[in-house]
Design an enzyme around this catalytic site. Structure first.
Site, mmCIF file in Angstrom:
data_model
loop_
_atom_site.group_PDB
_atom_site.id
_atom_site.type_symbol
_atom_site.label_atom_id
_atom_site.label_comp_id
_atom_site.label_asym_id
_atom_site.label_seq_id
_atom_site.Cartn_x
_atom_site.Cartn_y
_atom_site.Cartn_z
ATOM 1 N N TYR A 1 -2.893 -1.322 8.389
ATOM 2 C CA TYR A 1 -4.002 -2.249 8.642
ATOM 3 C C TYR A 1 -4.330 -2.283 10.128
ATOM 4 O O TYR A 1 -3.466 -2.038 10.972
ATOM 5 C CB TYR A 1 -3.630 -3.674 8.201
ATOM 6 C CG TYR A 1 -3.598 -3.863 6.705
ATOM 7 C CD1 TYR A 1 -4.777 -3.933 5.973
ATOM 8 C CD2 TYR A 1 -2.400 -3.975 6.029
ATOM 9 C CE1 TYR A 1 -4.753 -4.110 4.603
ATOM 10 C CE2 TYR A 1 -2.362 -4.144 4.654
ATOM 11 C CZ TYR A 1 -3.551 -4.214 3.946
ATOM 12 O OH TYR A 1 -3.522 -4.387 2.594
ATOM 13 N N SER B 1 -7.900 -2.318 -3.490
ATOM 14 C CA SER B 1 -8.606 -1.051 -3.279
ATOM 15 C C SER B 1 -9.679 -0.832 -4.340
ATOM 16 O O SER B 1 -10.778 -0.354 -4.031
ATOM 17 C CB SER B 1 -7.634 0.131 -3.314
ATOM 18 O OG SER B 1 -6.859 0.135 -2.145
ATOM 19 N N GLN C 1 0.051 2.392 -6.004
ATOM 20 C CA GLN C 1 -1.371 2.753 -5.960
ATOM 21 C C GLN C 1 -2.117 2.394 -7.257
ATOM 22 O O GLN C 1 -3.230 1.900 -7.207
ATOM 23 C CB GLN C 1 -1.505 4.251 -5.701
ATOM 24 C CG GLN C 1 -2.519 4.546 -4.631
ATOM 25 C CD GLN C 1 -2.367 5.941 -4.056
ATOM 26 O OE1 GLN C 1 -1.502 6.708 -4.480
ATOM 27 N NE2 GLN C 1 -3.196 6.279 -3.102
ATOM 28 N N ARG D 1 0.861 -1.188 0.000
ATOM 29 C CA ARG D 1 0.000 0.000 0.000
ATOM 30 C C ARG D 1 0.893 1.233 0.000
ATOM 31 O O ARG D 1 0.966 1.971 0.968
ATOM 32 C CB ARG D 1 -0.903 -0.054 1.235
ATOM 33 C CG ARG D 1 -2.348 -0.353 0.936
ATOM 34 C CD ARG D 1 -2.655 -1.780 0.624
ATOM 35 N NE ARG D 1 -3.963 -1.902 -0.015
ATOM 36 C CZ ARG D 1 -5.105 -2.015 0.647
ATOM 37 N NH1 ARG D 1 -5.122 -2.055 1.947
ATOM 38 N NH2 ARG D 1 -6.249 -2.116 0.002
ATOM 39 N N ASP E 1 -3.194 -1.279 -7.309
ATOM 40 C CA ASP E 1 -3.844 -1.789 -6.095
ATOM 41 C C ASP E 1 -5.264 -2.295 -6.386
ATOM 42 O O ASP E 1 -6.247 -1.575 -6.233
ATOM 43 C CB ASP E 1 -3.844 -0.666 -5.046
ATOM 44 C CG ASP E 1 -4.396 -1.113 -3.709
ATOM 45 O OD1 ASP E 1 -4.849 -2.269 -3.600
ATOM 46 O OD2 ASP E 1 -4.378 -0.305 -2.772
HETATM 47 P P1 NAD Z 1 -9.346 -3.614 5.503
HETATM 48 O O1 NAD Z 1 -10.195 -4.134 4.391
HETATM 49 O O2 NAD Z 1 -8.160 -4.402 5.952
HETATM 50 O O3 NAD Z 1 -10.264 -3.359 6.798
HETATM 51 C C1 NAD Z 1 -11.427 -2.572 6.735
HETATM 52 C C2 NAD Z 1 -11.505 -1.664 7.928
HETATM 53 O O4 NAD Z 1 -11.935 -2.409 9.082
HETATM 54 C C3 NAD Z 1 -10.191 -1.010 8.335
HETATM 55 O O5 NAD Z 1 -10.357 0.402 8.284
HETATM 56 C C4 NAD Z 1 -9.958 -1.506 9.752
HETATM 57 O O6 NAD Z 1 -9.350 -0.536 10.580
HETATM 58 C C5 NAD Z 1 -11.367 -1.793 10.198
HETATM 59 N N1 NAD Z 1 -11.473 -2.652 11.402
HETATM 60 C C6 NAD Z 1 -10.784 -3.782 11.720
HETATM 61 N N2 NAD Z 1 -11.168 -4.245 12.946
HETATM 62 C C7 NAD Z 1 -12.138 -3.411 13.393
HETATM 63 C C8 NAD Z 1 -12.931 -3.356 14.557
HETATM 64 N N3 NAD Z 1 -12.805 -4.258 15.536
HETATM 65 N N4 NAD Z 1 -13.825 -2.353 14.684
HETATM 66 C C9 NAD Z 1 -13.967 -1.408 13.712
HETATM 67 N N5 NAD Z 1 -13.247 -1.408 12.590
HETATM 68 C C10 NAD Z 1 -12.343 -2.386 12.407
HETATM 69 O O7 NAD Z 1 -8.897 -2.139 5.174
HETATM 70 P P2 NAD Z 1 -8.410 -1.556 3.789
HETATM 71 O O8 NAD Z 1 -9.575 -0.974 3.095
HETATM 72 O O9 NAD Z 1 -7.601 -2.578 3.084
HETATM 73 O O10 NAD Z 1 -7.477 -0.390 4.295
HETATM 74 C C11 NAD Z 1 -6.413 -0.647 5.220
HETATM 75 C C12 NAD Z 1 -5.511 0.552 5.316
HETATM 76 O O11 NAD Z 1 -4.744 0.697 4.144
HETATM 77 C C13 NAD Z 1 -6.220 1.872 5.500
HETATM 78 O O12 NAD Z 1 -5.437 2.631 6.350
HETATM 79 C C14 NAD Z 1 -6.207 2.450 4.114
HETATM 80 O O13 NAD Z 1 -6.351 3.865 4.111
HETATM 81 C C15 NAD Z 1 -4.841 2.030 3.688
HETATM 82 N N6 NAD Z 1 -4.659 2.046 2.225
HETATM 83 C C16 NAD Z 1 -3.573 2.703 1.726
HETATM 84 C C17 NAD Z 1 -3.339 2.707 0.357
HETATM 85 C C18 NAD Z 1 -2.155 3.416 -0.197
HETATM 86 O O14 NAD Z 1 -1.477 4.111 0.506
HETATM 87 N N7 NAD Z 1 -1.828 3.221 -1.456
HETATM 88 C C19 NAD Z 1 -4.210 2.045 -0.500
HETATM 89 C C20 NAD Z 1 -5.315 1.376 0.043
HETATM 90 C C21 NAD Z 1 -5.507 1.379 1.433
#
Ligand code: NAD
Length: 391
Positions: A235, A139, A133, A128, A136
Site C-alpha cells: 500500500y 480487489s 487472492q 494481499r 479478495d
Molecule cells: P489503494 O486502493 O490502497 O490505493 C489506490 C492507489 O492510489 C495505489 O496504487 C496508491 O499507490 C495510490 N496513491 C496513494 N497516494 C497517492 C498519491 N499521493 N499520488 C498518487 N497515487 C497515490 O490500492 P489497491 O488497489 O488496494 O492496491 C494496493 C496494493 O496492493 C497494490 O500494490 C496492488 O497491486 C496490491 N494488491 C495485491 C494483491 C495480491 O497480491 N493478492 C491484490 C490486490 C492488490
C-alpha cells in the site's frame, strides 16, 4: 451450518452477498443457505433461481438472522452507517458476520458489534497474498469501480473516446489521466484503452510504471520522489503536506491537458490526499470530466462532493461513492465467489473452524467473545493490546 443472506439495506444498494451459482459448492461443505425473499432481485438473481440451487427462501430479514449461524452481507453495519445499526437487534450472540465492516471507520461501531457478541470478519482486512487472492473482495469491487468510472466519464464527456477517421474528417482520441494505479486504476487504464482513448497514469509508487506501460498507457513521471512510497503490504504510505503541494504543482499541467481525469489515490486508514485543487479544475477545458473514486474517503479533488455530480466552470465532477453497486450482477457474482472461497476455509464439514494459526483467519477476524480482537484495529483506535489468550 446455516448461512444467511439478508437483502442489503443500505439505501440504493443493489448487490447481494451470495449468488445461486455458488450454492452447490457450499452445500458440498455442508452449508445450507437461507435467503431473504427478494434479496437478489435487483442484482438479477430472482428467488426462484436461488431456490432451484437449493436455497431456502425466508419471508423477512428477522427470520434470516434468526435461522442463520453465519450471516453474509455486502455492506454490514460499519460500512452501512445509514441503516446497519438495526441489524444489531436481530443478531444473535456468537453469530458470525462476514462482509465489508469498515473496521478502521468508527471505533464506537466496531465496539457495538463486539458488544452484541458477534464473531465478525471484515473482508477489507483480507491479506494481499497469493493464497488469499480468490477471497479478495476489495480487489473485485475495485475492478468493477475502475471499469465503471471510465464508462461513466465516457457517457458524460461531450467527445468521442476513440480516434476515428471518417468521411467527415478525423476525430482525435480523448485524453484520459488516471491518478492512483492500484486495482481500480489498472482496470480504468484497461477500459480507457479498450474505448480507444490515449491514457496516461500516475502513481506515487514507482513500481507500477511497468504495469501502466504494459497496458499501453504512458506513465507520468513527476520530478519528485516519495519517501518509502510503499509499505510492506504494497500500500502507499502517507506523505507530508509539502510533498502533496509539490505533487499538485507538477500534476497541474497534465490535468489541464486531459479530457477525463479519474482519481483513485488512497492511503489505508487516512483521509485521501487532495491532488486536484479548485485552481487545477479551473485549468481544465469546459466539458472535461473528473471522476473521483476517492470521494467516500474525502476525495482527491478539493471540489468533490461525495454522492453528488456537480459542474464547476463547465467541468463535471462525479463524486459517486458506491459504483460497484451500479454493476450489481457481476459485482455480486465476484463478491459471492470471494465469500465462498473464504467460507470454505472457515467452515469444515459443517462446523465453524476458527483456526487462528491461519493468517487469513487471523487477519480478518475483528470481533469475538464480546471483544474487539484484531491487534491492528485496536492499535489504530489507540486501544491497549489484549492479553494473549489461546485461541
Ligand atoms: P489503494 O486502493 O490502497 O490505493 C489506490 C492507489 O492510489 C495505489 O496504487 C496508491 O499507490 C495510490 N496513491 C496513494 N497516494 C497517492 C498519491 N499521493 N499520488 C498518487 N497515487 C497515490 O490500492 P489497491 O488497489 O488496494 O492496491 C494496493 C496494493 O496492493 C497494490 O500494490 C496492488 O497491486 C496490491 N494488491 C495485491 C494483491 C495480491 O497480491 N493478492 C491484490 C490486490 C492488490
Amino acid at each position: 451450518m446455516i448461512i444467511g443472506v439478508p437483502k442489503e439495506s443500505f439505501p440504493g444498494e443493489r448487490r447481494v452477498a451470495l449468488v445461486p451459482s455458488v450454492l452447490p459448492n457450499l452445500a458440498k461443505a455442508k452449508m445450507q443457505v437461507v435467503v431473504e425473499a427478494g434479496a437478489g432481485v435487483e442484482a438479477g438473481y430472482p428467488d426462484a433461481v436461488f431456490a432451484e440451487k437449493g436455497a431456502k427462501i425466508l419471508p423477512d430479514r428477522r427470520s434470516v438472522f434468526a435461522e442463520a449461524d453465519l450471516v453474509t452481507q455486502v455492506l454490514c453495519y460499519g460500512s452501512n452507517d445509514k441503516t446497519g445499526a438495526a441489524d444489531l437487534a436481530l443478531a444473535k450472540r456468537d453469530q458470525c458476520l462476514v462482509g465489508f465492516l469498515r473496521p478502521l471507520g468508527s471505533r464506537e461501531i466496531v465496539q457495538q458489534i463486539a458488544a452484541a457478541g458477534l464473531t465478525s470478519f471484515s473482508v477489507e482486512l483480507m491479506p494481499r497474498t497469493t493464497r488469499a487472492q480468490s477471497m479478495d473482495a476489495l480487489s473485485s469491487m475495485a475492478t468493477v469501480c475502475g471499469y465503471k468510472s471510465v464508462i461513466l466519464s465516457a457517457g458524460i464527456l461531450p467527445k468521442l473516446f476513440p480516434m476515428l477517421t471518417t468521411a467527415a474528417g478525423t476525430i482525435t482520441p480523448a485524453r484520459v489521466l488516471i491518478i492512483g494505479v492500484g486495482v481500480a486504476g489498472l482496470q480504468a487504464i484497461a477500459t480507457g484503452r479498450r474505448l480507444g482513448a490515449v491514457v496516461s497514469a500516475y502513481d506515487v509508487r514507482p513500481v507500477v510504471k511497468e504495469q501502466v506501460q504494459s497496458l499501453g498507457a504512458r506513465f507520468v513521471e513527476l520530478a519528485i520522489e516519495a519517501k518509502d512510497a510503499q509499505d510492506a503490504r504494497g500500500y502507499a504510505t502517507a506523505q507530508g503536506e509539502e510533498f502533496y503541494a509539490k505533487q499538485r504543482e507538477l500534476l497541474a499541467r497534465v490535468v489541464a491537458e486531459s479530457d477525463v481525469v479519474i482519481t483513485t489515490a488512497v492511503v489505508p486508514g487516512k483521509k485521501a490526499p487532495v491532488l486536484v485543487t479548485a485552481d487545477m479544475v479551473r485549468g481544465m477545458a469546459p466539458g472535461s470530466v473528473l471522476v473521483d473514486l476517492a470521494a467516500e474517503r474525502g476525495g482527491n479533488c478539493e471540489l468533490t462532493r461525495a454522492e453528488e455530480t456537480i459542474q464547476v466552470n463547465g467541468v463535471t465532477i462525479v463524486g459517486d461513492i458506491n459504483l460497484a453497486s451500479t454493476v450489481p450482477y457481476h459485482a455480486s457474482q465476484m463478491y459471492a465467489r470471494n465469500l465462498t472461497a473464504f467460507l470454505l476455509l472457515l467452515v469444515k464439514d459443517g462446523q465453524l473452524n476458527i483456526n487462528m494459526q491461519d493468517e487469513i483467519v487471523r487477519e480478518t477476524l475483528v470481533t469475538r467473545g464480546g471483544e474487539m480482537v484484531h491487534p491492528r484495529v485496536r492499535e489504530f483506535f489507540g486501544m491497549p493490546a489484549l492479553a494473549a489468550k489461546s485461541a
